[in-house]
Write a protein that holds these residues in place. Structure first.
Motif, PDB file in Angstrom:
ATOM      1  N   GLU A 286       0.960  -1.331   0.020  1.00  9.17           N
ATOM      2  CA  GLU A 286      -0.096   0.164  -0.037  1.00  9.17           C
ATOM      3  C   GLU A 286       0.813   1.220   0.095  1.00  9.17           C
ATOM      4  O   GLU A 286       1.132   1.766   1.194  1.00  9.17           O
ATOM      5  N   ASP A 287       1.530   1.419  -1.243  1.00 10.45           N
ATOM      6  CA  ASP A 287       2.375   2.586  -1.339  1.00 10.45           C
ATOM      7  C   ASP A 287       1.748   3.964  -1.225  1.00 10.45           C
ATOM      8  O   ASP A 287       0.589   4.072  -1.603  1.00 10.45           O
ATOM      9  N   GLY A 288       2.436   5.048  -0.504  1.00 11.76           N
ATOM     10  CA  GLY A 288       1.637   6.422  -0.501  1.00 11.76           C
ATOM     11  C   GLY A 288       0.885   6.582   0.692  1.00 11.76           C
ATOM     12  O   GLY A 288      -0.002   7.088   0.685  1.00 11.76           O
ATOM     13  N   MET A 289       1.318   6.153   1.807  1.00  3.72           N
ATOM     14  CA  MET A 289       0.497   6.201   3.142  1.00  3.72           C
ATOM     15  C   MET A 289       1.274   7.368   3.604  1.00  3.72           C
ATOM     16  O   MET A 289       2.471   7.791   3.751  1.00  3.72           O
ATOM     17  N   SER A 290       0.292   8.047   4.744  1.00  7.93           N
ATOM     18  CA  SER A 290       0.975   9.329   5.565  1.00  7.93           C
ATOM     19  C   SER A 290       1.825   8.596   6.615  1.00  7.93           C
ATOM     20  O   SER A 290       1.492   7.305   6.959  1.00  7.93           O
ATOM     21  N   GLN A 291       2.578   9.392   7.289  1.00  8.36           N
ATOM     22  CA  GLN A 291       3.613   8.722   8.404  1.00  8.36           C
ATOM     23  C   GLN A 291       2.683   8.301   9.336  1.00  8.36           C
ATOM     24  O   GLN A 291       2.951   7.497  10.080  1.00  8.36           O
ATOM     25  N   VAL A 292       1.873   9.098   9.783  1.00  6.64           N
ATOM     26  CA  VAL A 292       0.507   8.639  10.724  1.00  6.64           C
ATOM     27  C   VAL A 292      -0.043   7.333  10.528  1.00  6.64           C
ATOM     28  O   VAL A 292      -0.030   6.518  11.345  1.00  6.64           O
ATOM     29  N   GLU A 293      -0.424   6.988   9.302  1.00  3.75           N
ATOM     30  CA  GLU A 293      -1.035   5.923   9.068  1.00  3.75           C
ATOM     31  C   GLU A 293      -0.173   4.715   8.990  1.00  3.75           C
ATOM     32  O   GLU A 293      -0.494   3.506   9.569  1.00  3.75           O
ATOM     33  N   LEU A 294       1.138   4.908   8.441  1.00  5.87           N
ATOM     34  CA  LEU A 294       2.179   4.038   8.708  1.00  5.87           C
ATOM     35  C   LEU A 294       2.544   3.542   9.914  1.00  5.87           C
ATOM     36  O   LEU A 294       2.710   2.548  10.318  1.00  5.87           O
ATOM     37  N   ALA A 295       2.776   4.601  10.859  1.00  3.25           N
ATOM     38  CA  ALA A 295       2.867   4.224  12.332  1.00  3.25           C
ATOM     39  C   ALA A 295       1.770   3.449  12.928  1.00  3.25           C
ATOM     40  O   ALA A 295       2.315   2.399  13.501  1.00  3.25           O
ATOM     41  N   ALA A 296       0.651   3.883  12.655  1.00  2.23           N
ATOM     42  CA  ALA A 296      -0.207   2.776  13.096  1.00  2.23           C
ATOM     43  C   ALA A 296      -0.606   1.303  12.517  1.00  2.23           C
ATOM     44  O   ALA A 296      -0.679   0.601  13.156  1.00  2.23           O
ATOM     45  N   ALA A 297      -0.292   1.473  11.121  1.00  5.81           N
ATOM     46  CA  ALA A 297       0.012   0.174  10.329  1.00  5.81           C
ATOM     47  C   ALA A 297       0.889  -0.675  11.017  1.00  5.81           C
ATOM     48  O   ALA A 297       0.637  -2.133  10.937  1.00  5.81           O
TER      49      ALA A 297
END
Length: 148
Positions: free
Chosen positions: A44-55
């Motif tokens: 899932e390329d193109g994630m915000s840093q906040v979304e990525l941290a949660a993921a």
């Protein structure tokens, strides 16, 4: 023969997976958290840093430090979010995508090794059972469902 409690078995399987992944990612000069970021962005390329941290279930400061190292290696790039100037969107570079494809295939092979000898129905039942345990302990459907 006494069987081990389920939490002990889950812990031991998790440790075995981590150990194997750490060995494989070491050859590519990746830490396990870096591997998780690369594989998540590969899916899932193109994630915000906040979304990525949660993921990947880490805090934003830790993520930022890991992303700096990956950026220095030219594996990821961070660019301003057009919707929110304070936020950053993280994407894989061409080098990062090539690395993702390589380590993803290692993960698939590890998965095949892990379930070797299991009947497909047993594998499906195990996945469903573990998902139910995760959901029970998380208080309902978990927001992130990591895949190997």
């Amino acid at each position: 023969m006494e069987t081990a409690p389920i939490f002990y078995l889950i812990h031991e399987v998790g440790r075995a997976f981590r150990r194997q992944l750490e060995e494989q990612t070491r050859d590519h000069e990746l830490t396990l958290p870096q591997w998780r970021i690369i594989t998540r962005l590969g899916r899932e390329d193109g994630m915000s840093q906040v979304e990525l941290a949660a993921a990947i279930d880490t805090d934003p400061m830790t993520l930022s430090a890991i992303l700096k190292r990956l950026s220095d290696r030219k594996l990821v790039r961070r660019k301003p979010d057009p919707q929110d100037g304070r936020a950053k969107i993280v994407t894989l570079t061409a080098e990062g995508l090539a690395l993702y494809r390589m380590v993803e295939s290692l993960g698939v092979e590890l998965y095949k090794t892990a379930i070797a000898g299991m009947e497909p129905a047993a594998t499906e039942a195990l996945i469903e059972g573990l998902a139910q345990i995760r959901d029970n302990l998380a208080g309902g459907d978990a927001e992130t469902k990591d895949e190997v």
